[in-house]
Motif scaffolding. Structure first.
Motif, PDB file in Angstrom:
ATOM      1  N   ASN A 106       0.843  -1.153   0.119  1.00  0.00           N
ATOM      2  CA  ASN A 106       0.014  -0.121  -0.171  1.00  0.00           C
ATOM      3  C   ASN A 106       0.982   1.339   0.083  1.00  0.00           C
ATOM      4  O   ASN A 106       0.601   2.265  -0.731  1.00  0.00           O
ATOM      5  CB  ASN A 106      -0.944  -0.087   1.077  1.00  0.00           C
ATOM      6  N   ILE A 107       1.640   1.201   1.005  1.00  0.00           N
ATOM      7  CA  ILE A 107       2.727   2.493   0.798  1.00  0.00           C
ATOM      8  C   ILE A 107       3.556   2.701  -0.364  1.00  0.00           C
ATOM      9  O   ILE A 107       3.909   3.762  -0.925  1.00  0.00           O
ATOM     10  CB  ILE A 107       3.745   2.318   2.119  1.00  0.00           C
ATOM     11  N   ILE A 108       4.080   1.482  -0.881  1.00  0.00           N
ATOM     12  CA  ILE A 108       4.935   1.726  -2.101  1.00  0.00           C
ATOM     13  C   ILE A 108       3.860   2.105  -3.257  1.00  0.00           C
ATOM     14  O   ILE A 108       4.400   2.698  -4.326  1.00  0.00           O
ATOM     15  CB  ILE A 108       5.322   0.342  -2.334  1.00  0.00           C
ATOM     16  N   HIS A 109       2.593   1.516  -3.320  1.00  0.00           N
ATOM     17  CA  HIS A 109       1.838   1.944  -4.501  1.00  0.00           C
ATOM     18  C   HIS A 109       1.442   3.349  -4.354  1.00  0.00           C
ATOM     19  O   HIS A 109       1.347   3.800  -5.248  1.00  0.00           O
ATOM     20  CB  HIS A 109       0.558   0.958  -4.274  1.00  0.00           C
ATOM     21  N   ASN A 110       1.051   3.792  -3.213  1.00  0.00           N
ATOM     22  CA  ASN A 110       1.021   5.362  -3.014  1.00  0.00           C
ATOM     23  C   ASN A 110       2.317   6.330  -3.759  1.00  0.00           C
ATOM     24  O   ASN A 110       2.078   7.154  -4.389  1.00  0.00           O
ATOM     25  CB  ASN A 110       0.787   5.540  -1.530  1.00  0.00           C
ATOM     26  N   ALA A 111       3.426   5.379  -3.314  1.00  0.00           N
ATOM     27  CA  ALA A 111       4.595   6.186  -3.860  1.00  0.00           C
ATOM     28  C   ALA A 111       4.636   6.394  -5.219  1.00  0.00           C
ATOM     29  O   ALA A 111       5.043   7.276  -5.739  1.00  0.00           O
ATOM     30  CB  ALA A 111       5.837   5.698  -2.970  1.00  0.00           C
ATOM     31  N   ILE A 112       4.327   5.600  -5.797  1.00  0.00           N
ATOM     32  CA  ILE A 112       4.508   4.957  -7.069  1.00  0.00           C
ATOM     33  C   ILE A 112       3.327   6.108  -7.824  1.00  0.00           C
ATOM     34  O   ILE A 112       3.518   6.817  -8.713  1.00  0.00           O
ATOM     35  CB  ILE A 112       4.173   3.716  -7.822  1.00  0.00           C
ATOM     36  N   LYS A 113       2.191   6.206  -7.510  1.00  0.00           N
ATOM     37  CA  LYS A 113       0.683   6.809  -7.769  1.00  0.00           C
ATOM     38  C   LYS A 113       1.142   8.266  -7.785  1.00  0.00           C
ATOM     39  O   LYS A 113       0.714   9.082  -8.853  1.00  0.00           O
ATOM     40  CB  LYS A 113      -0.233   6.358  -6.798  1.00  0.00           C
TER      41      LYS A 113
END
Length: 649
Positions: free
Chosen positions: A269-276
């Motif tokens: 979730n944290i990594i996905h937000n960073a990419i987003k």
């Protein structure tokens, strides 16, 4: 400070009394009153049932209709406004009658003074506030019960299709024929499991709020675990042209003790937000061990070069329904639940999560959790080459026994049955609790009881909880395992207290199902004989994916399956394989319609069994024209094929 306006309805046919009462109200400096004065009892009833006022001062003497009658009718009509009865004479029986009828107080006009009047008004308003709070509390409790019921239903509806997706993917992974696409199927399987976690976000918040979320901790091989996350998220980063790296600043334990699903959920979730929220540059994840106030912590620093987070939002981003993009961007969508859930999950892990950020330069989220790793285990450098992959579990020691699978969902019922049959078990089925009770008692009376029962909890006619109560009441002592998608804290204990011997969680995984069954069923000797396949079927479908999956399902039923994708290919396959005696023939083919092809084939081989396949309903007239023995409506599943085979034998 301006006081709240209190709306007063004055019902009195004496103007002098109205003026006196009005003066008393104006002397109460703690309130600001807005007074409506009426003298008609009929008009009073019409206004009171609308509940527009905060308080009503009702005179007893109102001409033809006395105030007591107005009071009773108003309350009967649904009036919730506090009513104080006013009268010109002292009468204890009238006092009691007014209070019994629903008045909050009773005042004698010639005995009223400011202190007494003020006390009565304040008491009536306080009572109204208390009643409003009570009604709001009831409303909130009702809303929460409705929400819990909805979430339970949503959980069932979301998990049920994923059970089929994951279960059938596992089935395909265990087939020799799928080895060329093993990597692709593994991706489907892993991401299907991840999707299940994402879909549960809204359910998780409800569980957290009710203190009903619990972790399922186990030993995690840390390096393959991190490598798998890298493999998944690197694809997302590359799709946006971003770099993505994971590195360790210290040596790391080989194993940690945590909930792998929940920890994976937090990190992704944290990594996905960073990419987003990053459009150029990249994301770097740094992992290290750190001593924090005498406690060793495993730390994850997720650094991005994205848009950053304003200082005004930093303190709120871990709260539910708060979205960074609401202020800084409208190009992304989301429910604003992910970070709130991550924060609560990290707390459950006895860790902490924090963030530092700078607008247009990026953000760094830090997650710190205790590793609980073995003290004597060697710490090693992180390796991303050691990736977890799906492990086939075909080497299960055969089990012996006859079981009953009870579930109202056909796909899940059949999936559990297929897994159980692969363990060597004889499987019977029931689609609701009442049918199950009837079957179990019938088998018990015939002295051929089931060795074990797998019972879904949520079913029509009779749910699993009531079904087991009936069975235990009839002295059925066979092991009964509950099958449920409910994962809230305390569910397992509740089900065991009802008489279930164990709980099998949905989505059904083959390995966990086997581990549950082997606790209660004996092992069987492994037979070295291999049953020869006698039935050969040709699947004719221009959709290669659908044709290949149907072939795999048929092979799991000991049928030799062939595949053709056109009418010409079909004719060639029949010529090359004279043992084919059955066709699964798609209604629509690229070079000839299925009806015409069926007629041609029947002219050459009248004994050929033809089963028509279609994505829409086929008319009986078309079936007769084709000389077809049956029809299957897509999508095809294992149970449909089993029933078809039974009609052919």
């Amino acid at each position: 400070m301006t006081s709240k306006i209190t709306k007063v309805l004055m019902v009195d046919d004496d103007e002098d009394d109205f003026i006196i009462t009005q003066d008393y109200l104006h002397e109460m400096t703690t309130h600001t009153f807005e007074i409506d004065w009426i003298s008609s009892p009929k008009e009073a009833l019409e206004i009171l049932q609308k509940n527009l006022h905060d308080i009503c001062l009702l005179d007893y003497q109102l001409g033809a209709l006395d105030g007591l009658s107005v009071l009773k009718k108003a309350i009967k009509n649904g009036c919730t406004v506090p009513i104080i009865m006013l009268t010109g004479q002292s009468d204890s029986s009238l006092d009691n009658s007014a209070l019994d009828a629903g008045a909050v107080d009773y005042l004698i006009k010639n005995e009223i003074n400011l202190t007494l009047f003020t006390r009565a008004i304040r008491y009536a308003l306080a009572r109204k506030d208390f009643e409003n709070e009570r009604l709001e509390r009831i409303k909130a409790e009702t809303s929460n019960r409705s929400k819990d019921k909805f979430l339970a239903h949503l959980s069932h509806e979301l998990r049920t299709p994923l059970t089929s997706i994951l279960g059938y993917t596992e089935l395909l992974l265990n087939k020799h024929r799928t080895k060329p696409v093993h990597s692709e199927l593994t991706t489907i399987f892993n991401n299907g499991k991840h999707l299940l976690g994402l879909l549960n976000n809204v359910l998780d918040l409800s569980k957290i709020a009710a203190n009903r979320l619990e972790l399922n901790c186990t030993s995690i091989a840390l390096h393959p675990f991190i490598a798998n996350i890298y493999d998944l998220m690197e694809i997302n980063a590359k799709d946006k042209g971003l770099s993505f790296t994971i590195e360790s600043k210290t040596t790391l334990p080989q194993h940690i003790f945590n909930d792998p699903i929940r920890l994976r959920q937090v990190l992704i979730n944290i990594i996905h937000n960073a990419i987003k929220f990053t459009t150029k540059g990249g994301i770097n994840v740094r992992i290290h061990l750190q001593d924090i106030q005498g406690v060793e912590m495993l730390c994850f620093d997720i650094q991005d070069s994205g848009i950053g987070i304003p200082d005004t939002l930093l303190e709120n981003i871990f709260k539910p329904f708060e979205q960074i993009e609401d202020v800084v961007s409208r190009n992304e969508e989301g429910a604003g639940l992910g970070l709130a859930i991550c924060s609560e999950l990290v707390k459950l892990m006895h860790g902490r999560i924090s963030v530092v950020s700078e607008i247009n330069k990026g953000s760094c989220f830090t997650i710190q959790i205790p590793p609980y790793s073995p003290d004597n285990e060697e710490r090693i450098e992180l390796s991303l080459a050691d990736k977890e992959s799906y492990q086939s579990h075909e080497n299960y020691a055969p089990l012996q026994g006859k079981i009953l699978v009870v579930d109202d969902i056909q796909d899940i019922r059949q999936l559990i049955g297929y897994f159980s049959e692969s363990f060597g078990l004889e499987v019977h089925y029931a689609d609701n609790g009442q049918t199950a009770v009837d079957l179990v008692l019938s088998m018990q009376n015939a002295n051929t009881p089931y060795d074990l029962i797998l019972m879904d909890i949520h079913m029509p006619k009779l749910d699993g909880k009531r079904a087991i109560s009936k069975l235990r009441a009839h002295s059925v002592t066979n092991p009964i395992l509950a099958v449920t998608a409910a994962t809230m804290k305390g569910v397992r204990d509740e089900l065991k207290s009802l008489g279930f011997n164990d709980v099998v969680a949905k989505p059904i995984e083959k390995s966990s199902l086997y581990n549950s069954l082997k606790q209660f069923l004996p092992h069987a000797e492994i037979s070295q004989e291999i049953e020869e396949t006698t039935l050969e079927i040709l699947i004719v479908d221009d959709d290669s994916d659908a044709a290949n999956i149907t072939a795999l399902l048929l092979e799991s039923l000991a049928v030799k399956a062939h595949v053709a994708h056109s009418a010409e290919h079909c004719k060639t396959s029949l010529a090359d394989n004279p043992n084919i005696n059955t066709l699964l023939l798609d209604y629509h083919l690229p070079d000839m319609d299925g009806i015409s092809l069926a007629n041609q084939l029947k002219d050459n081989n009248a004994n050929l069994n033809i089963i028509m396949l279609s994505g829409s309903e086929i008319s009986n007239e078309a079936m007769r024209t084709a000389g077809a023995a049956g029809k299957l409506l897509k999508p095809i599943n294992l149970e449909m094929l089993q029933r078809m085979l039974e009609t052919l034998n």
